[in-house]
Design a protein around this motif. Structure first.
Motif, PDB file in Angstrom:
ATOM      1  N   LEU A   8      37.403  28.766  45.600  1.00 52.87           N
ATOM      2  CA  LEU A   8      36.879  29.787  46.508  1.00 52.87           C
ATOM      3  C   LEU A   8      35.662  30.449  45.866  1.00 52.87           C
ATOM      4  O   LEU A   8      35.685  30.764  44.677  1.00 52.87           O
ATOM      5  N   GLY A   9      34.620  30.626  46.681  1.00 51.61           N
ATOM      6  CA  GLY A   9      33.449  31.354  46.196  1.00 51.61           C
ATOM      7  C   GLY A   9      32.543  30.548  45.294  1.00 51.61           C
ATOM      8  O   GLY A   9      31.679  31.106  44.621  1.00 51.61           O
ATOM      9  N   THR A  10      32.708  29.249  45.296  1.00 54.34           N
ATOM     10  CA  THR A  10      31.915  28.413  44.389  1.00 54.34           C
ATOM     11  C   THR A  10      30.546  28.127  44.996  1.00 54.34           C
ATOM     12  O   THR A  10      30.323  28.289  46.191  1.00 54.34           O
ATOM     13  N   SER A  11      29.648  27.671  44.134  1.00 55.63           N
ATOM     14  CA  SER A  11      28.346  27.192  44.603  1.00 55.63           C
ATOM     15  C   SER A  11      28.038  25.910  43.852  1.00 55.63           C
ATOM     16  O   SER A  11      28.786  25.527  42.956  1.00 55.63           O
ATOM     17  N   ASP A  12      26.942  25.284  44.183  1.00 58.24           N
ATOM     18  CA  ASP A  12      26.566  24.079  43.438  1.00 58.24           C
ATOM     19  C   ASP A  12      26.133  24.422  42.012  1.00 58.24           C
ATOM     20  O   ASP A  12      26.039  23.553  41.157  1.00 58.24           O
ATOM     21  N   SER A  13      25.879  25.706  41.783  1.00 56.02           N
ATOM     22  CA  SER A  13      25.419  26.129  40.454  1.00 56.02           C
ATOM     23  C   SER A  13      26.567  26.453  39.510  1.00 56.02           C
ATOM     24  O   SER A  13      26.395  26.401  38.292  1.00 56.02           O
ATOM     25  N   CYS A  14      27.686  26.857  40.078  1.00 55.13           N
ATOM     26  CA  CYS A  14      28.778  27.317  39.211  1.00 55.13           C
ATOM     27  C   CYS A  14      30.100  27.294  39.964  1.00 55.13           C
ATOM     28  O   CYS A  14      30.172  27.741  41.117  1.00 55.13           O
ATOM     29  N   VAL A  15      31.133  26.785  39.282  1.00 52.21           N
ATOM     30  CA  VAL A  15      32.471  26.725  39.885  1.00 52.21           C
ATOM     31  C   VAL A  15      33.509  27.357  38.959  1.00 52.21           C
ATOM     32  O   VAL A  15      34.701  27.116  39.099  1.00 52.21           O
ATOM     33  N   ALA A  16      33.035  28.168  38.010  1.00 57.32           N
ATOM     34  CA  ALA A  16      33.969  28.737  37.024  1.00 57.32           C
ATOM     35  C   ALA A  16      34.865  29.790  37.672  1.00 57.32           C
ATOM     36  O   ALA A  16      34.435  30.559  38.524  1.00 57.32           O
ATOM     37  N   THR A  17      36.104  29.819  37.230  1.00 58.15           N
ATOM     38  CA  THR A  17      37.094  30.756  37.752  1.00 58.15           C
ATOM     39  C   THR A  17      36.957  32.097  37.055  1.00 58.15           C
ATOM     40  O   THR A  17      36.776  32.141  35.830  1.00 58.15           O
ATOM     41  N   HIS A  18      37.083  33.175  37.809  1.00 62.23           N
ATOM     42  CA  HIS A  18      37.124  34.480  37.149  1.00 62.23           C
ATOM     43  C   HIS A  18      38.431  34.580  36.377  1.00 62.23           C
ATOM     44  O   HIS A  18      39.496  34.313  36.921  1.00 62.23           O
ATOM     45  N   PRO A  19      38.372  34.966  35.099  1.00 58.71           N
ATOM     46  CA  PRO A  19      39.562  34.840  34.266  1.00 58.71           C
ATOM     47  C   PRO A  19      40.521  36.025  34.254  1.00 58.71           C
ATOM     48  O   PRO A  19      41.651  35.886  33.812  1.00 58.71           O
ATOM     49  N   SER A  20      40.093  37.186  34.721  1.00 59.76           N
ATOM     50  CA  SER A  20      40.903  38.390  34.504  1.00 59.76           C
ATOM     51  C   SER A  20      42.091  38.458  35.461  1.00 59.76           C
ATOM     52  O   SER A  20      41.937  38.320  36.672  1.00 59.76           O
ATOM     53  N   ASP A  21      43.285  38.702  34.901  1.00 60.48           N
ATOM     54  CA  ASP A  21      44.456  38.991  35.736  1.00 60.48           C
ATOM     55  C   ASP A  21      44.387  40.426  36.262  1.00 60.48           C
ATOM     56  O   ASP A  21      44.691  40.691  37.413  1.00 60.48           O
ATOM     57  N   LEU A  22      44.012  41.322  35.371  1.00 59.06           N
ATOM     58  CA  LEU A  22      43.959  42.737  35.737  1.00 59.06           C
ATOM     59  C   LEU A  22      43.063  42.961  36.949  1.00 59.06           C
ATOM     60  O   LEU A  22      43.398  43.724  37.858  1.00 59.06           O
ATOM     61  N   ALA A  23      41.919  42.284  36.965  1.00 58.12           N
ATOM     62  CA  ALA A  23      40.959  42.491  38.048  1.00 58.12           C
ATOM     63  C   ALA A  23      41.566  42.105  39.391  1.00 58.12           C
ATOM     64  O   ALA A  23      41.258  42.714  40.420  1.00 58.12           O
ATOM     65  N   VAL A  24      42.432  41.111  39.402  1.00 60.14           N
ATOM     66  CA  VAL A  24      43.073  40.688  40.653  1.00 60.14           C
ATOM     67  C   VAL A  24      43.970  41.813  41.171  1.00 60.14           C
ATOM     68  O   VAL A  24      43.937  42.170  42.357  1.00 60.14           O
ATOM     69  N   ALA A  25      44.733  42.400  40.262  1.00 63.19           N
ATOM     70  CA  ALA A  25      45.608  43.508  40.655  1.00 63.19           C
ATOM     71  C   ALA A  25      44.766  44.687  41.138  1.00 63.19           C
ATOM     72  O   ALA A  25      45.087  45.323  42.153  1.00 63.19           O
ATOM     73  N   LEU A  26      43.682  44.983  40.453  1.00 61.79           N
ATOM     74  CA  LEU A  26      42.859  46.146  40.804  1.00 61.79           C
ATOM     75  C   LEU A  26      42.133  45.942  42.135  1.00 61.79           C
ATOM     76  O   LEU A  26      41.978  46.874  42.919  1.00 61.79           O
ATOM     77  N   VAL A  27      41.693  44.730  42.374  1.00 56.56           N
ATOM     78  CA  VAL A  27      41.017  44.450  43.638  1.00 56.56           C
ATOM     79  C   VAL A  27      42.004  44.597  44.796  1.00 56.56           C
ATOM     80  O   VAL A  27      41.678  45.130  45.866  1.00 56.56           O
ATOM     81  N   ALA A  28      43.231  44.163  44.567  1.00 60.94           N
ATOM     82  CA  ALA A  28      44.250  44.328  45.607  1.00 60.94           C
ATOM     83  C   ALA A  28      44.466  45.805  45.923  1.00 60.94           C
ATOM     84  O   ALA A  28      44.756  46.172  47.065  1.00 60.94           O
ATOM     85  N   LEU A  29      44.317  46.651  44.923  1.00 60.33           N
ATOM     86  CA  LEU A  29      44.592  48.080  45.086  1.00 60.33           C
ATOM     87  C   LEU A  29      43.336  48.881  45.427  1.00 60.33           C
ATOM     88  O   LEU A  29      43.360  50.111  45.415  1.00 60.33           O
ATOM     89  N   ASP A  30      42.235  48.177  45.703  1.00 65.46           N
ATOM     90  CA  ASP A  30      40.982  48.860  46.084  1.00 65.46           C
ATOM     91  C   ASP A  30      40.418  49.750  44.986  1.00 65.46           C
ATOM     92  O   ASP A  30      39.838  50.812  45.263  1.00 65.46           O
ATOM     93  N   ALA A  31      40.560  49.346  43.760  1.00 67.85           N
ATOM     94  CA  ALA A  31      40.116  50.174  42.638  1.00 67.85           C
ATOM     95  C   ALA A  31      38.592  50.287  42.609  1.00 67.85           C
ATOM     96  O   ALA A  31      37.872  49.438  43.136  1.00 67.85           O
ATOM     97  N   ARG A  32      38.138  51.371  41.977  1.00 67.63           N
ATOM     98  CA  ARG A  32      36.710  51.587  41.776  1.00 67.63           C
ATOM     99  C   ARG A  32      36.418  51.644  40.275  1.00 67.63           C
ATOM    100  O   ARG A  32      37.265  52.089  39.491  1.00 67.63           O
TER     101      ARG A  32
END
Lengths: 325, 738
Positions: free
Chosen positions: A148-172
């Protein structure tokens, strides 16, 4: 590792004064020092920010505030986090190893660089490391890469677990620079790779992440982070799901779903949430909603399984959290 | 004095040194004026280096020298897979044979300076097409010629049968499966490391090695000096698993650079470098066909193997000749080994070379046959238990495989297994049980040991063998104490130095079986020397007593009317100590029997019904390895070997990029090894039946045995849990997602 200048900042203004192009801020060092040894990162100047007063975990009407220099271990073990936001504590405890969690800061966790093997090996091209040099992962070894969110320039996965939890919670995140302070939704902070994968986030030169705020969400007490990987510890996610459920009388009144290990940034899934909201907490509802997660997926040669895996991960997380009556 | 060992269960005598960090591994040796070497590796898979730009590296701070094929260190002779791991010597030509080959050495005042300067070296390659894909190479596979004393294609057929395929076609039931596993890496905790220190014309090499004596020979030949001019010191080795037998590029270059620079040089491989510089295990594809009667009696076994090999030399995984060759009774047997020669880093010995992969194929095929026959997998194995070595008609010296199965099934609770695949569900997990056989040959080599009585009351027991974490320091002390009737605390073991009593080292799981009998021989010889001293030295209280009237008893010499403790005697005669060297070697009994250690694994696996990840719940392993010397370190050996097998089954595998020959996951973040969370409770039981036809101790080897069969047992349990047969390792969740 290339020779570099080292300075220790005693205050935020002093750190900001020393920042800018060619300078890297050093917190826990678990990403920066590693990548400097590999010569993936070659800052001329390193400013140690560990003495800055960016600590503390507290809660008020606005929600939960976490100082950017808090260590992962301490945040995971904080009672406000463990009881109010289990998804955050679990995401932290399933990350890295105890030794790394003792060192790594929350701000650094959100800014950690990708784990793509080509990014980390300077003998290979990488658009993120050397813009325009190419992306061998698109046609190379990409079992762990994003769908998801890939381009022809880059397909690397975002590595942070914490960020996934924070994005779910609408963190700033609070970003402090020489000209002032701004608060940005974490979901907007991360950039898609597009044609500029070297730009990973909306952090301007010289800016510091100083604080993270998670808006108050009383029903986040029913939340969880499910991380799926080959090895049971000390490994990045093949797929993960951060889920929070507001469940009353077997009906999903509200829900948050974000996934990790599959996106070039932590991936909130509003369409999945919409498909769950107002529905009965039942397996077929979970499955129908989870199917929407991968509508835009672009699998590569070795990571096609992730389209199935991430759906199952969402269903499993919802089942564990909401039951399947 | 001699005879069967008494099993003890004691802590490692070197345990305190290890947990306090005081044990000196190769890189820990304090040597003055060290120069630090750092290898430069090739970044293409095949070609010729036209030129190398070393100017920036040479100008880099602290750099003492930069060596390349164009500014080289002279090494003599050629390479050899058995001595240096491959068929060439480093920096002696400009050829690139695989991605990650040593093409330079930078020596600097500090490790960091050497590493940073190495990053500045540039190589200009004339690149040639490289063959690196194992799968693509299979159609061009070749016959490796005879090995292990038998042809690569080996066949026994019953009277009147013309071919194995005819025997299979005539079988009441047949199963056929193709099994595949990727190349693998030894991944010892201690990376390869050495310090080369010339003292006059004498080289002292500190190097983590499984064999100080083989290293001496290799170093002397390459450096053009006499073996007597080389001393190799390796008291502690942080894991070997087979790739610390050969002497790879780094000690050769370190010693040559140290000689040229006139100062000692240390080279420690980075973790990433160990993936290409110091050997690996072949990638393997196997096809196994089994023909059986309805009652489960095997009538035909056909086992074909394709193993990757390096064009630059190495060894290959011999999967059928080490397993199907003798594991089960069958009237018709056909083995066929082929090699796929590639431009990849050289394979070398790796724990249970052959058996590790062969058992995965054979023992999975057995499980498939059991499923087909609706027969219990244990019962199927018991029905086909071989009692004489097929084709040689010699019996095993001591074989208790059937007992392994009976005892293991009972300990594990095998009777609770539901034979219907996919039938057991616990919460979100599908649960299954699996079993498989372990086998490894009993190896024994000639070995010498010195036993020496010392005036301080201790006895030293020493030999030039190695302890790879295996427990040899402790085994020497235990056996010395037993041979001399002394407490272990009074025995000082010593090993890992080529100047000690001759010993080929630790490999083939043969160190204890080889060295142990020599301890008894040396103890006997030392006692004789002690008595001789006692009756001949005028200062001795026993002077003049006929030697035949003096006997040794628990540290004392006993004459008809007096006794004296050996330290008192040594002090009385002002002796610095007295001792002797004893040697033991296999005798003619070795043609009359087959010697093999066996075992049986049982495991319970759960597979998540949503996300497919396989997780181990518990493992029981029962070992028939002859007499056990120290149950505590023996158990550690088996536990470690089982964990090795867990890695094989669920996690490990080199990913070689087809375009570049680069190992895409050549580091510990991406090459997954089991962590504690992956390791379940492991129940180890030793039958402990001494094998006195093998050696006077009754002990065969156990170091490699425990890993054999683990992957099949796990895969068989996954099948029992899910109904899915995964024939390609590692068994990862993506293969189990429906």
């Amino acid at each position: 590792m290339r020779p570099f200048e080292y300075a220790s900042a005693q205050s935020v203004p002093q750190a900001l004064a020393g920042g800018g192009t060619g300078t890297a801020y050093l917190a826990g060092g678990t990403t920066l020092v590693d990548l400097m040894k590999l010569e993936v990162m070659t800052p001329q100047r390193v400013v140690d920010i560990n003495r800055l007063p960016l600590r503390g975990v507290s809660a008020d009407r606005d929600g939960l505030h976490i100082g950017a220099l808090e260590r992962m271990t301490d945040v995971a073990g904080h009672p406000l986090v463990g009881t109010g936001y289990p998804v955050i504590a679990q995401a932290l405890l399933r990350s890295a190893s105890p030794q790394l969690r003792n060192m790594a800061s929350i701000g650094g966790n959100l800014l950690q660089r990708v784990r793509c093997g080509y990014f980390r090996d300077t003998s290979t091209p990488c658009n993120k490391r050397q813009p325009g040099s190419g992306c061998p992962a698109v046609d190379g070894e990409n079992r762990g890469h994003a769908i998801l969110g890939t381009s022809d320039s880059c397909v690397a996965t975002h590595p942070s677990d914490l960020a996934v939890a924070l994005v779910a919670l609408d963190a700033r995140v609070r970003l402090t620079g020489r000209t002032g302070t701004r608060d940005v939704r974490l979901a907007d902070f991360y950039l898609l790779p597009g044609d500029t994968p070297e730009r990973e986030h909306d952090l301007r030169p010289g800016e510091l992440v100083t604080r993270i705020t998670v808006p108050a969400l009383p029903w986040a007490t029913r939340s969880a982070y499910l991380k799926i990987r080959d090895r049971q510890s000390y490994e990045f996610a093949l797929a993960s799901a951060a889920v929070a459920l507001d469940l009353r009388g077997g009906v999903i009144r509200d829900v948050r779903v974000a996934v990790g290990g599959v996106g070039t940034r932590p991936w909130r899934l509003p369409t999945v949430e919409d498909a769950l909201r107002g529905k009965a907490a039942r397996p077929e509802v979970y499955e129908a909603a989870a199917a929407l997660a991968v509508e835009a997926a672009r699998p590569l040669a070795h990571n096609g399984f992730k389209t199935t895996l991430v759906r199952r991960t969402i269903v499993r997380a919802l089942t564990n959290l909401g039951g399947s009556r | 004095m001699s005879g069967t060992a008494r099993t003890v269960s004691v802590n490692r005598v070197d345990g305190r040194l290890k947990v306090t960090g005081a044990a000196r591994y190769a890189a820990d040796q304090p040597v003055e004026r060290l120069g630090y070497g750092y290898l430069v590796l090739s970044t293409v898979a095949r070609g010729t280096i036209r030129a190398m730009d070393v100017a920036a590296a040479e100008r880099s701070p602290g750099v003492l020298a930069v060596y390349t094929p164009f500014q080289s260190l002279a090494l003599r002779g050629g390479g050899n897979p058995f001595s240096v791991g491959h068929s060439w010597l480093p920096l002696q030509d400009a050829e690139v044979r695989y991605h990650g080959q040593a093409i330079g050495l930078v020596v600097a005042e500090t490790f960091e300076q050497a590493r940073d300067a190495a990053a500045l070296v540039r190589a200009d390659y004339e690149v040639r097409p490289a063959a690196v894909s194992f799968t693509d190479g299979i159609p061009g596979a070749t016959d490796p010629g005879p090995f292990m004393g038998e042809p690569a294609r080996l066949e026994f057929l019953a009277d009147g049968v013309d071919s194995i395929d005819e025997a299979l076609a005539a079988s009441e039931v047949t199963v056929t499966g193709t099994y595949q596993q990727p190349g693998k890496h030894h991944s010892a905790m201690e990376p390869h490391a050495c310090v080369a220190d010339w003292q006059g014309g004498q080289l002292v090499l500190y190097s983590g090695t499984q064999s100080t004596s083989l290293t001496v020979g290799t170093m002397a030949a390459a450096l053009g000096i006499e073996a007597a001019q080389v001393r190799v010191v390796s008291p502690h080795v942080g894991g070997g698993f087979g790739n610390k037998i050969a002497t790879w590029a780094h000690p050769l270059l370190a010693a040559a650079a140290a000689r040229t620079l006139g100062r000692p040089v240390k080279v420690v491989l980075t973790r990433e470098q160990t993936f290409t510089v110091s050997g690996n295990r072949s990638a393997v594809r196997q096809t196994v066909s089994l023909g059986a009667r309805r009652d489960g009696t095997l009538v035909a076994v056909k086992h074909q193997v394709w193993s990757s090999q390096s064009a630059s030399g190495g060894i290959f995984e011999s999967s059928a000749h080490t397993t199907s060759r003798y594991l089960y009774k069958t009237e018709n047997l056909h083995l066929d080994q082929k090699i796929v020669t590639l431009d990849v880093p050289p394979p070398t010995w790796m724990r249970a070379p052959g058996q590790e992969s062969g058992s995965f194929a054979l023992e999975t095929a057995l499980d498939e046959l059991a499923t087909e026959l609706r027969l219990d997998p244990v019962e199927l194995r018991l029905r086909n238990n071989a009692t004489v070595y097929p084709g040689r008609n010699v019996p095993w010296s001591s074989k208790h495989l059937a007992e392994c199965y009976r005892v293991g099934a009972q300990r594990f609770g095998w009777d609770r297994r539901n034979p219907v695949p996919g039938a057991v569900v616990r919460g979100e997990w599908l649960v299954g049980m699996g079993t498989a056989t372990a086998n490894y040959p009993g190896e024994r080599f000639p070995a010498s040991v010195q036993v020496r009585f010392q005036p301080d009351g201790d006895v030293s027991v020493s030999s030039a063998t190695a302890d790879l974490g295996t427990g040899m320091w402790t085994v020497l002390a235990v056996l010395g104490a037993q041979a001399l009737g002394l407490p272990i605390s009074r025995v000082r073991s010593d090993l890992g130095d080529s100047t000690l009593a001759a010993n080929i080292g630790a490999f083939g799981s043969g160190a204890t079986a080889s060295t142990g009998p020599a301890v008894a021989a040396a103890a006997q010889a030392a006692i004789t020397a002690l008595i001789t001293l006692a009756v001949t030295d005028e200062r001795s209280p026993l002077h003049g007593v006929p030697a035949a009237d003096v006997r040794y008893d628990q540290g004392q010499l006993v004459a008809p009317d007096q006794r004296i403790a050996f330290p008192d005697l040594l002090r009385a005669v002002d002796s610095p100590g007295v001792g002797a060297t004893g040697t033991a070697a296999p005798g003619p009994e070795h043609g009359q029997h087959a010697f093999t250690s066996f075992g049986a694994h049982f495991c319970e696996v759960r597979v998540n019904r949503f996300t497919g990840e396989p997780r181990l719940s518990r493992i029981t392993t029962v070992i028939d390895g002859g007499a056990i010397i120290n149950a505590k370190t023996a158990r550690s050996q088996i536990v470690g070997a089982v964990i090795f097998g867990i890695g094989q089954a669920l996690l490990e595998g080199a990913v070689v990029e087809p375009e570049t020959g680069r190992i895409a996951n050549g580091n510990f973040a991406d090459y997954l090894l089991p962590v504690n969370a992956d390791v379940p409770a492991i129940d180890v039981h030793f039958l402990n039946h001494p094998d006195l036809l093998f050696n006077p101790l009754g002990a065969r080897g156990i170091g490699e045995l425990g890993t054999v069969g683990v992957a099949a047992a796990i895969g068989n349990a996954v099948h029992n849990a899910t109904g899915r047969r995964i024939r390609e390792l590692p068994i990862t969740l993506d293969k189990l997602l429906a």
